[in-house]
Write an enzyme that holds these catalytic residues in place. Structure first.
Site, PDB file in Angstrom:
ATOM      1  N   ARG A   1     -13.938  -5.765  -8.711  1.00  0.00           N
ATOM      2  CA  ARG A   1     -13.829  -5.284 -10.092  1.00  0.00           C
ATOM      3  C   ARG A   1     -12.642  -5.921 -10.824  1.00  0.00           C
ATOM      4  O   ARG A   1     -12.593  -5.888 -12.045  1.00  0.00           O
ATOM      5  CB  ARG A   1     -13.763  -3.752 -10.146  1.00  0.00           C
ATOM      6  CG  ARG A   1     -12.645  -3.103  -9.386  1.00  0.00           C
ATOM      7  CD  ARG A   1     -12.634  -1.567  -9.508  1.00  0.00           C
ATOM      8  NE  ARG A   1     -11.354  -1.054  -9.043  1.00  0.00           N
ATOM      9  CZ  ARG A   1     -11.083  -0.764  -7.789  1.00  0.00           C
ATOM     10  NH1 ARG A   1     -11.990  -0.907  -6.842  1.00  0.00           N
ATOM     11  NH2 ARG A   1      -9.874  -0.318  -7.435  1.00  0.00           N
TER      12      ARG A   1
ATOM     13  N   ASP B   1      -1.827   0.802   4.452  1.00  0.00           N
ATOM     14  CA  ASP B   1      -2.271   0.909   3.067  1.00  0.00           C
ATOM     15  C   ASP B   1      -1.327   1.684   2.149  1.00  0.00           C
ATOM     16  O   ASP B   1      -0.328   1.153   1.707  1.00  0.00           O
ATOM     17  CB  ASP B   1      -3.690   1.502   3.056  1.00  0.00           C
ATOM     18  CG  ASP B   1      -4.384   1.343   1.707  1.00  0.00           C
ATOM     19  OD1 ASP B   1      -3.793   0.774   0.794  1.00  0.00           O
ATOM     20  OD2 ASP B   1      -5.540   1.798   1.568  1.00  0.00           O
TER      21      ASP B   1
ATOM     22  N   HIS C   1      -7.809  -8.846  -5.748  1.00  0.00           N
ATOM     23  CA  HIS C   1      -7.654  -7.403  -5.496  1.00  0.00           C
ATOM     24  C   HIS C   1      -8.935  -6.707  -5.057  1.00  0.00           C
ATOM     25  O   HIS C   1      -8.971  -5.946  -4.099  1.00  0.00           O
ATOM     26  CB  HIS C   1      -7.101  -6.720  -6.759  1.00  0.00           C
ATOM     27  CG  HIS C   1      -6.973  -5.231  -6.623  1.00  0.00           C
ATOM     28  ND1 HIS C   1      -8.009  -4.367  -6.899  1.00  0.00           N
ATOM     29  CD2 HIS C   1      -5.948  -4.456  -6.214  1.00  0.00           C
ATOM     30  CE1 HIS C   1      -7.613  -3.123  -6.671  1.00  0.00           C
ATOM     31  NE2 HIS C   1      -6.367  -3.152  -6.254  1.00  0.00           N
TER      32      HIS C   1
ATOM     33  N   ARG D   1      -5.323   7.649  -8.042  1.00  0.00           N
ATOM     34  CA  ARG D   1      -4.963   6.372  -8.642  1.00  0.00           C
ATOM     35  C   ARG D   1      -4.183   6.577  -9.941  1.00  0.00           C
ATOM     36  O   ARG D   1      -3.266   5.826 -10.247  1.00  0.00           O
ATOM     37  CB  ARG D   1      -6.218   5.524  -8.898  1.00  0.00           C
ATOM     38  CG  ARG D   1      -5.881   4.071  -9.202  1.00  0.00           C
ATOM     39  CD  ARG D   1      -7.115   3.205  -9.333  1.00  0.00           C
ATOM     40  NE  ARG D   1      -7.838   3.458 -10.576  1.00  0.00           N
ATOM     41  CZ  ARG D   1      -8.647   2.568 -11.166  1.00  0.00           C
ATOM     42  NH1 ARG D   1      -8.862   1.396 -10.602  1.00  0.00           N
ATOM     43  NH2 ARG D   1      -9.275   2.854 -12.274  1.00  0.00           N
TER      44      ARG D   1
ATOM     45  N   HIS E   1       0.833  -1.470   0.744  1.00  0.00           N
ATOM     46  CA  HIS E   1       1.374  -1.550  -0.614  1.00  0.00           C
ATOM     47  C   HIS E   1       2.720  -0.853  -0.528  1.00  0.00           C
ATOM     48  O   HIS E   1       2.783   0.383  -0.547  1.00  0.00           O
ATOM     49  CB  HIS E   1       0.477  -0.829  -1.623  1.00  0.00           C
ATOM     50  CG  HIS E   1      -0.963  -1.256  -1.579  1.00  0.00           C
ATOM     51  ND1 HIS E   1      -1.382  -2.465  -2.069  1.00  0.00           N
ATOM     52  CD2 HIS E   1      -2.060  -0.648  -1.082  1.00  0.00           C
ATOM     53  CE1 HIS E   1      -2.694  -2.581  -1.887  1.00  0.00           C
ATOM     54  NE2 HIS E   1      -3.126  -1.485  -1.289  1.00  0.00           N
TER      55      HIS E   1
ATOM     56  N   HIS F   1      -2.423  -4.208   6.154  1.00  0.00           N
ATOM     57  CA  HIS F   1      -2.621  -3.817   4.754  1.00  0.00           C
ATOM     58  C   HIS F   1      -1.585  -2.785   4.322  1.00  0.00           C
ATOM     59  O   HIS F   1      -1.625  -1.635   4.757  1.00  0.00           O
ATOM     60  CB  HIS F   1      -4.034  -3.256   4.580  1.00  0.00           C
ATOM     61  CG  HIS F   1      -4.427  -3.077   3.147  1.00  0.00           C
ATOM     62  ND1 HIS F   1      -4.568  -4.125   2.280  1.00  0.00           N
ATOM     63  CD2 HIS F   1      -4.688  -1.960   2.421  1.00  0.00           C
ATOM     64  CE1 HIS F   1      -4.910  -3.679   1.084  1.00  0.00           C
ATOM     65  NE2 HIS F   1      -4.981  -2.364   1.146  1.00  0.00           N
TER      66      HIS F   1
ATOM     67  N   GLU G   1     -14.698   0.616  -0.811  1.00  0.00           N
ATOM     68  CA  GLU G   1     -13.880   1.740  -0.343  1.00  0.00           C
ATOM     69  C   GLU G   1     -14.455   3.068  -0.804  1.00  0.00           C
ATOM     70  O   GLU G   1     -14.366   4.069  -0.103  1.00  0.00           O
ATOM     71  CB  GLU G   1     -12.439   1.566  -0.863  1.00  0.00           C
ATOM     72  CG  GLU G   1     -11.496   2.705  -0.440  1.00  0.00           C
ATOM     73  CD  GLU G   1     -10.065   2.531  -0.934  1.00  0.00           C
ATOM     74  OE1 GLU G   1      -9.824   1.618  -1.753  1.00  0.00           O
ATOM     75  OE2 GLU G   1      -9.203   3.298  -0.487  1.00  0.00           O
TER      76      GLU G   1
ATOM     77  N   HIS H   1     -11.076  -1.997   4.123  1.00  0.00           N
ATOM     78  CA  HIS H   1     -11.868  -0.750   4.071  1.00  0.00           C
ATOM     79  C   HIS H   1     -13.336  -1.026   4.476  1.00  0.00           C
ATOM     80  O   HIS H   1     -13.745  -0.586   5.533  1.00  0.00           O
ATOM     81  CB  HIS H   1     -11.816  -0.052   2.700  1.00  0.00           C
ATOM     82  CG  HIS H   1     -10.426   0.239   2.241  1.00  0.00           C
ATOM     83  ND1 HIS H   1      -9.555   1.010   2.979  1.00  0.00           N
ATOM     84  CD2 HIS H   1      -9.733  -0.130   1.128  1.00  0.00           C
ATOM     85  CE1 HIS H   1      -8.391   1.092   2.340  1.00  0.00           C
ATOM     86  NE2 HIS H   1      -8.479   0.411   1.222  1.00  0.00           N
TER      87      HIS H   1
ATOM     88  N   TYR I   1       0.899  -6.516  -5.537  1.00  0.00           N
ATOM     89  CA  TYR I   1       0.353  -6.731  -6.887  1.00  0.00           C
ATOM     90  C   TYR I   1       1.264  -6.314  -8.033  1.00  0.00           C
ATOM     91  O   TYR I   1       0.890  -6.384  -9.190  1.00  0.00           O
ATOM     92  CB  TYR I   1      -1.033  -6.114  -7.045  1.00  0.00           C
ATOM     93  CG  TYR I   1      -1.215  -4.643  -6.759  1.00  0.00           C
ATOM     94  CD1 TYR I   1      -1.124  -3.700  -7.762  1.00  0.00           C
ATOM     95  CD2 TYR I   1      -1.555  -4.218  -5.482  1.00  0.00           C
ATOM     96  CE1 TYR I   1      -1.349  -2.361  -7.499  1.00  0.00           C
ATOM     97  CE2 TYR I   1      -1.788  -2.881  -5.211  1.00  0.00           C
ATOM     98  CZ  TYR I   1      -1.681  -1.962  -6.217  1.00  0.00           C
ATOM     99  OH  TYR I   1      -1.907  -0.646  -5.948  1.00  0.00           O
TER     100      TYR I   1
HETATM  101 ZN   LIG Z   1      -5.052  -1.046  -0.496  1.00  0.00          ZN
END
Ligand SMILES: [Zn+2]
Length: 456
Positions: A210, A321, A207, A82, A58, A56, A236, A270, A121
């Site tokens: 949600r 991650d 993703h 975020r 990004h 995992h 998570e 997660h 993404y």
């Molecule tokens: Zn992630």
């Protein structure tokens, strides 16, 4: 075919001395047996262990490592992190993404990871408009992996909504948003691209619950091959669990099991906040729990019930991650230390047969291989691929250690500098801690970091 010789090697059936591996041009292990250095074309001293999958990542977040470590005005949480991340990614160009990813994958190799699952993404331009070529951003990830030599499982992300119940996306999410049919086109094109390359696998990543709705999730699963890897962020954060309950009456993992057939193709990333029955459901489904201990600690997510889950036969894998810090050894020890701190006990994840490091490492080896849909058998065995890491026997952390103790010594008392050489599909991509293109890769990364720094 090339004959490699190893002083000490961790094969699928345990540690062996004085072994040779016959490796095909594509990296497949054709034969293993007792041998001497004289018969071999390539000789490896030190302790050889299989390379692990990093399930995992990004990639772009590597460039914001260290930028979100100051407390905000309100209670600092995942959600304020975020916001920093959204602000950051709104500026990244395709070229910058490619250079960041190349630096990151170089660092992963040097940490002992031989493949990566890129949860990708960032599909669109900075204003949210589709690029003329829908592969624009994915191509940068593919090129970065090819340049560094790391095995890639590309997981394009389906991100459609801003929150549970089909909430409209926020402005900051505009670079991710894609309709289901366009997404399936992208997956098909990526598969065509990857077909010619054995080190490249394509999966999908809705993703999170949600970001998709039930209909879209079902359409996605109906539109892809039945064995294609499928990854999702799940449970998570407590807020995500509460929002899911408010929307559906069910917790996220319960909702997933009620609505889709969860099996070995799934990687639940997660899965931190789960009840006992959710934990058992994941364990008995054969799905992999994709754990990202460094990031989960950094984001204050919580602690996954790894002890109980492994005892129930659950499968785990490791991921970096957010890439706040790339270290296989540290992922392993933070996973174990989280368990020790909550249980006030030592060697929680070890068992009667395996040391703690060995049990986590071998579980993550098998789980990672499964979650990324990597070709061949997992680990170093005939029918597997020659993905291996040579640990430096002369490193201070390993001095005087037997093969059996070398793994724990690296994982609990060492760092990335213990990793001396790394091979992916039989090819040495790291030799004596250096990649052949390291200077050029790091030079370009340095330039990107200066460009990005002008914006914050
Ligand atoms: Zn992630």
């Amino acid at each position: 075919m090339i004959k490699h010789y190893f002083d000490e090697i961790l094969l699928a059936n345990g540690w062996r001395r004085n072994q040779f591996l016959d490796i095909s041009d594509s990296g497949e292990i054709l034969a293993i047996g007792d041998g001497t250095a004289k018969e071999a074309e390539v000789v490896h001293h030190g302790f050889a262990v299989p390379g692990l999958a990093n399930v995992h990542s990004h990639a772009f977040q590597r460039a914001m490592a260290g930028l979100a470590e100051a407390a905000g005005p309100s209670a600092d949480s995942f959600w304020s992190w975020r916001q920093v991340m959204y602000g950051f990614l709104s500026t990244i160009t395709p070229e910058q993404l490619g250079y960041i990813a190349a630096q990151l994958y170089l660092e992963m190799l040097k940490a002992g990871f031989t493949s990566v699952g890129e949860f990708h993404y960032l599909h669109h331009d900075r204003d949210g408009a589709a690029y003329a070529d829908p592969m624009e951003m994915s191509d940068r990830i593919l090129s970065a992996a090819a340049q560094t030599g790391i095995g890639l499982t590309l997981l394009p992300v389906l991100y459609r909504y801003g929150g549970f119940g089909g909430e409209a996306p926020q402005d900051h999410q505009r670079r991710f948003i894609m309709e289901g049919d366009k997404f399936l086109d992208l997956v098909e094109r990526l598969q065509e691209r990857c077909n010619a390359d054995a080190s490249c696998v394509v999966g999908v990543a809705p993703h999170s619950l949600r970001a998709v709705d039930p209909m879209l999730l079902k359409e996605l699963l109906a539109g892809i091959p039945a064995d294609m890897p499928c990854h999702i962020h799940i449970a998570e954060q407590q807020k995500e669990v509460a929002d899911c309950v408010e929307w559906s009456g069910l917790r996220p993992v319960d909702w997933l099991f009620e609505n889709v057939p969860v099996d070995e193709r799934w990687c639940l990333v997660h899965a931190t906040h789960i009840t006992e029955s959710e934990r058992r459901a994941i364990a008995s489904s054969g799905a992999v729990a994709g754990l990202c201990p460094i990031t989960e600690a950094n984001l204050g997510d919580g602690i996954f019930p790894a002890d109980e889950f492994l005892k129930e036969g659950g499968r785990i894998a490791l991921g970096s991650d957010s890439n706040i810090y790339v270290s296989l050894a540290e992922e392993v020890r933070i996973l174990e230390y989280g368990q020790r701190l909550t249980k006030e006990s030592r060697n929680v994840l070890g068992d009667e047969i395996n040391s703690t490091g060995m049990r986590i490492f071998s579980s993550a080896l098998e789980g990672g291989h499964q979650a990324l849909g990597r070709p061949g058998k997992p680990g170093l065995q005939v029918g597997g691929y020659a993905n291996f890491v040579i640990l430096d026997e002369d490193h201070p952390a390993l001095l005087g250690k037997s093969a059996r103790k070398s793994l724990d010594s690296w994982l609990f008392a060492g760092d990335n500098s213990v990793v001396k050489d790394v091979a992916v599909n039989g090819k040495l991509v790291i030799r004596d801690r250096r990649h052949a293109e390291e200077e050029a890769i790091t030079h370009r990364f340095r330039r990107v970091m200066k460009e990005l720094a002008a914006g914050y």
